[in-house]
Scaffold this active site. Structure first.
Site, PDB file in Angstrom:
ATOM      1  N   CYS A  73      -5.622 -53.500   0.852  1.00 51.50           N
ATOM      2  CA  CYS A  73      -6.551 -52.359   1.059  1.00 51.50           C
ATOM      3  C   CYS A  73      -5.795 -51.065   0.821  1.00 51.50           C
ATOM      4  O   CYS A  73      -6.385 -50.063   0.232  1.00 51.50           O
ATOM      5  CB  CYS A  73      -6.836 -52.502   2.392  1.00 51.50           C
ATOM      6  SG  CYS A  73      -7.736 -53.889   3.096  1.00 51.50           S
ATOM      7  N   ASP A  74      -4.742 -50.805   1.406  1.00 51.06           N
ATOM      8  CA  ASP A  74      -3.903 -49.639   1.434  1.00 51.06           C
ATOM      9  C   ASP A  74      -2.572 -49.675   0.544  1.00 51.06           C
ATOM     10  O   ASP A  74      -2.169 -48.440   0.440  1.00 51.06           O
ATOM     11  CB  ASP A  74      -3.804 -49.246   2.991  1.00 51.06           C
ATOM     12  CG  ASP A  74      -4.834 -49.339   3.866  1.00 51.06           C
ATOM     13  OD1 ASP A  74      -5.940 -49.066   3.383  1.00 51.06           O
ATOM     14  OD2 ASP A  74      -4.826 -49.543   4.971  1.00 51.06           O
TER      15      ASP A  74
ATOM     16  N   CYS B 242      -3.275 -54.019   6.150  1.00 54.98           N
ATOM     17  CA  CYS B 242      -3.886 -54.737   5.166  1.00 54.98           C
ATOM     18  C   CYS B 242      -3.439 -54.356   3.684  1.00 54.98           C
ATOM     19  O   CYS B 242      -3.612 -53.011   3.385  1.00 54.98           O
ATOM     20  CB  CYS B 242      -5.483 -54.453   4.891  1.00 54.98           C
ATOM     21  SG  CYS B 242      -6.287 -55.207   3.546  1.00 54.98           S
TER      22      CYS B 242
END
Ligand code: NAP
Length: 310
Positions: A139-140, A136
């Site tokens: 997200c990261d 993701c």
């Protein structure tokens, strides 16, 4: 009607399912949520969530999951562990089959069984998941500021996210197993125009290695057979996603070619009284925030359905 009858049965305990549980519970409906593993879904495997509103300093995935569960239970949703193996639509009740042979009956069903990124299957991938291997970018991505990273895949997600990741990373090596991308031309153009991205055609990943965290990747050129290693601190795998709809079988509900469930904007599926919410449905953006919104809408729509079908 047996003791196991419910107003609402929610299948899946990720953010969409837990939010639906919270809303249905608050609506004073007898609500059962069935979860195969542990509640939280993909959030549980996300170390740190930085893009969910209300947590300016981020929140640990397990903590957010736990709090969502507590909130749903506080308002009366019953949460049960078990794997759902099938769904038998009926009128006015739908039957949910469980792995242990038990059947539970509900007047409205909310399918929130989620999806998961398809795994690459390379050695080291599972070992370094969350320690450099990610699925993701939103997200990261910010964890890789000024670093050199790898992106695997050639579809829309890989192309779009490779470009997105250049906001943070100093260099993105994009590995694709063929000599042509599958993703849209527009995204291809953006990739080719970005001088932080180096495309490696006809290249497959043989191994992801490291110490505590990822330190590199071993790849093979499938045309020449040449094997090489490249130092990277992050590996983003974007080789497709799979909805958890195998248990439903094909033909029962309207789905797209990938097995994602089609809904209208009120989360209604092709069968009255059966709703779908979160990653399992056909949608543009799969995030915790959109799953939560889906869950709320699905529970509200189920509520309306129950009022109209007493
Ligand atoms: P996808 O379109 O299925 O592409 C997966 C990519 O991964 C393909 O390039 C495939 O290679 C490669 N791949 C699959 N298995 C692999 C393996 N074992 N090793 C190496 N490479 C592998 O998946 P996606 O990009 O996640 O997109 C899924 C769906 O969502 C698509 O319909 C896509 O159009 C849609 N989507 C749309 C948008 C948008 O429009 N904004 C954004 C993201 C996703 P091959 O090409 O060789 O098969």
């Amino acid at each position: 009607m047996s003791a196991y009858d419910y107003d609402v049965i929610i299948i899946g305990g990720g953010p969409a399912g837990l939010t639906a549980g919270l809303y249905a519970g608050r609506g004073r409906f007898k609500t059962l949520l069935v979860e195969k593993l542990i509640t939280g879904g993909q959030v549980m495997t996300t170390e740190f969530v930085e893009n969910y509103p209300g947590f300016p300093n981020g929140v640990a995935g397990y903590e957010l999951s736990q709090q969502m569960r507590e909130q749903a239970e506080r308002f009366g949703a019953e949460i049960r562990n078990g794997e759902v193996t099938g769904l038998k639509p009926g009128n006015p009740h739908h039957t949910v089959m469980l792995e242990n042979g038990e059947e539970v009956v509900g007047r409205a069903i909310i399918i929130a069984s989620g999806a998961q990124p398809r795994r690459l299957g390379a050695p080291g991938e599972a070992e370094y998941m969350g320690k450099g291997v990610g699925y993701c970018a939103t997200c990261d991505g910010a964890l890789y500021r000024d670093e050199t990273i790898a992106v695997i895949g050639g579809g829309d997600t890989a192309l779009q996210d490779a470009v997105f990741l250049t906001r943070f990373a100093a260099k993105v090596h994009l590995f694709h197993r063929r000599d042509q991308f599958r993703g849209a031309k527009l995204y291809q153009e953006k990739v080719f125009a970005n001088d932080k991205i180096e495309v490696h055609w006809n290249t497959v990943v043989q191994e992801i290695f490291g110490d505590k965290n990822v330190t590199g990747i071993k790849v093979q050129d499938v045309k020449t057979g040449t094997v090489s290693t490249l130092p990277v601190t992050g590996v983003f795998v974007f080789v497709g996603i799979q909805p958890f709809t195998g248990w439903l079988g094909r033909g029962l509900l309207d789905m797209d070619a990938f097995g994602f469930i089609r809904t209208d904007e009120d989360m209604a599926t092709s069968i009255p009284g059966i709703f779908a919410a979160g990653d399992v449905r056909v949608k543009l953006l799969r995030q915790i925030s959109t799953a939560v919104g889906d869950g709320a809408v699905a529970a509200f729509a189920a509520e309306k359905y129950l009022e109209e079908h007493p």
